[in-house]
Design an enzyme around this catalytic site. Structure first.
Site, PDB file in Angstrom:
ATOM      1  N   THR A 269      43.229  35.902  37.775  1.00  0.00           N
ATOM      2  CA  THR A 269      42.616  36.642  36.667  1.00  0.00           C
ATOM      3  C   THR A 269      42.252  38.063  37.096  1.00  0.00           C
ATOM      4  O   THR A 269      41.572  38.775  36.360  1.00  0.00           O
ATOM      5  CB  THR A 269      41.349  35.914  36.175  1.00  0.00           C
ATOM      6  OG1 THR A 269      40.465  35.741  37.295  1.00  0.00           O
ATOM      7  CG2 THR A 269      41.673  34.555  35.596  1.00  0.00           C
TER       8      THR A 269
ATOM      9  N   SER B 198      32.676  41.902  42.992  1.00  0.00           N
ATOM     10  CA  SER B 198      33.434  41.243  41.940  1.00  0.00           C
ATOM     11  C   SER B 198      34.812  41.865  41.830  1.00  0.00           C
ATOM     12  O   SER B 198      35.099  42.898  42.418  1.00  0.00           O
ATOM     13  CB  SER B 198      32.705  41.351  40.611  1.00  0.00           C
ATOM     14  OG  SER B 198      32.922  42.637  40.093  1.00  0.00           O
ATOM     15  N   LYS B 199      35.632  41.146  41.031  1.00  0.00           N
ATOM     16  CA  LYS B 199      36.992  41.626  40.821  1.00  0.00           C
ATOM     17  C   LYS B 199      36.974  42.990  40.152  1.00  0.00           C
ATOM     18  O   LYS B 199      37.937  43.714  40.171  1.00  0.00           O
ATOM     19  CB  LYS B 199      37.742  40.637  39.939  1.00  0.00           C
ATOM     20  CG  LYS B 199      37.957  39.312  40.628  1.00  0.00           C
ATOM     21  CD  LYS B 199      38.696  38.332  39.763  1.00  0.00           C
ATOM     22  CE  LYS B 199      38.677  36.973  40.461  1.00  0.00           C
ATOM     23  NZ  LYS B 199      39.333  35.927  39.767  1.00  0.00           N
ATOM     24  N   ARG B 200      35.841  43.294  39.523  1.00  0.00           N
ATOM     25  CA  ARG B 200      35.760  44.571  38.833  1.00  0.00           C
ATOM     26  C   ARG B 200      35.529  45.737  39.800  1.00  0.00           C
ATOM     27  O   ARG B 200      35.737  46.873  39.449  1.00  0.00           O
ATOM     28  CB  ARG B 200      34.673  44.522  37.758  1.00  0.00           C
ATOM     29  CG  ARG B 200      35.155  43.771  36.530  1.00  0.00           C
ATOM     30  CD  ARG B 200      34.030  43.428  35.593  1.00  0.00           C
ATOM     31  NE  ARG B 200      33.236  42.333  36.093  1.00  0.00           N
ATOM     32  CZ  ARG B 200      33.585  41.055  35.964  1.00  0.00           C
ATOM     33  NH1 ARG B 200      34.681  40.719  35.366  1.00  0.00           N
ATOM     34  NH2 ARG B 200      32.824  40.093  36.455  1.00  0.00           N
ATOM     35  N   GLN B 201      35.120  45.410  41.029  1.00  0.00           N
ATOM     36  CA  GLN B 201      34.911  46.497  41.992  1.00  0.00           C
ATOM     37  C   GLN B 201      36.250  46.871  42.609  1.00  0.00           C
ATOM     38  O   GLN B 201      36.630  46.375  43.664  1.00  0.00           O
ATOM     39  CB  GLN B 201      33.910  46.090  43.060  1.00  0.00           C
ATOM     40  CG  GLN B 201      32.596  46.790  42.840  1.00  0.00           C
ATOM     41  CD  GLN B 201      31.468  46.048  43.479  1.00  0.00           C
ATOM     42  OE1 GLN B 201      31.386  44.830  43.401  1.00  0.00           O
ATOM     43  NE2 GLN B 201      30.594  46.770  44.148  1.00  0.00           N
TER      44      GLN B 201
END
Ligand code: GLU
Length: 317
Positions: free
Chosen positions: A13, A246-249
């Protein structure tokens, strides 16, 4: 002792980032140090969130890091297929088994109803109070139900390889939990148990964020007549402000680290130093770390990733 079987089970994801590389490295080291078999399983069960290009990218990132696998989507193996999206029939069979034993029921609650039903549970989740146990399907018109497992009033305890004994009253923490969503997607809790058992996984090493899912999984193992693996939940990598990486970083995604000149041995050496396997940071290929692996040496608390992460890109720290 029979050889161990471990796995890394990412959900495609997002891009592989330092936090997921950390879990992958530790799971890989545990298996390689014991001369076991490493399985890569892609948990692409949720079609809305999973993307095949993330699967391809994370496999390339793992290979680049020197973390190989013996069984997986590309290599195949005795328990193929290794992508959960191709294993739905197995999850459905397990559900049938639970349904025949009278252990699941349809739940017609809407999001709004759920929000108004329950106070927050001990883990910040809202335990489901069982409203639809015995609710009549006629009452709710054509709404598509989710399926929930009937959770007994009981505390489930297990010994975690890193955290020690962990106990949870699932009824209080989660209540009757969902095993299949109303859109037909099987829940992670069910799929992970069915697959770890089917793939004969003996050792699960994963992030601490899943520690409080484990009692639910142990309950499912028991109800399905399966033997649970041994669990080890490793601390999460957190930013200096205490928030989880997080993957958002994006700056800590492997793609971005690589674009900034990171070499695999720098990233591996950095993670090994953070884990407690090296006294000082030094670049190192993953294979050279195998003799250093020891679950008892892994840091117990959150592992802080600060400016020293520049070591991944070869900077002096
Ligand atoms: N697929 C899960 C994740 O990426 C991990 C599942 C597990 O290791 O049990 O968070």
């Amino acid at each position: 002792m029979d050889a161990i079987r471990g796995r890394f089970a990412p959900s495609p994801t997002g891009e592989l980032h330092l936090g997921s590389a950390w879990t992958a490295l530790l799971a890989w080291l545990q298996v390689r140090a014991a001369g076991g078999t490493m399985v890569l399983r892609i948990e692409d069960i949720d079609p809305e969130r999973s993307r095949s290009f993330y699967t391809a990218a994370l496999m390339a990132d793992m290979q680049w890091l020197g973390l190989d696998w013996d069984e997986g989507p590309d290599t195949g193996g005795p328990f193929a297929p290794y992508c959960q999206s191709q294993r739905r029939h197995l999850f459905e069979e397990a559900l049938q088994y639970l349904a025949e034993a009278g252990l699941v029921y349809p739940c017609y609650c809407t999001r709004g109803e759920l929000a108004s039903l329950a106070p927050h549970g001990t883990e910040g989740e809202r335990p489901y109070p069982g409203k639809c146990r015995g609710r009549n399907a006629q009452e709710v018109g054509g709404r598509k139900p989710s399926l929930r497992l009937i959770v007994p009033q009981e505390t489930i305890a297990f010994r975690d390889g890193v955290k020690g004994v962990f106990a949870q009253d699932i009824a209080a923490a989660a209540g009757d939990f969902i095993v299949r969503r109303s859109d037909g997607v099987h829940a992670y809790q069910l799929a992970v148990v069915v697959d770890d058992a089917a793939m004969q996984i003996t050792h699960v090493l994963r992030g601490e964020d899943l520690l409080d899912s484990t009692p639910r999984q142990i309950l499912l193992y028991r109800l399905l007549g399966l033997t649970p693996p041994v669990f080890a939940h490793v601390p999460l990598l957190v930013a200096a402000d205490g928030h989880r990486l997080s993957k958002r970083q994006r700056d800590l995604s492997l793609a971005s680290l690589r674009a900034h000149g990171a070499r695999p041995e720098n990233i591996i050496g950095y993670l090994a130093w953070k884990a407690g396997f090296l006294d000082v940071f030094s670049p190192m290929p993953a294979a050279d770390l195998v003799p250093e692996f020891d679950l008892a040496r892994i840091a117990k608390g959150p592992v802080i990733i600060g400016d020293d992460a520049a070591a991944c890109s070869g900077a002096d720290i």
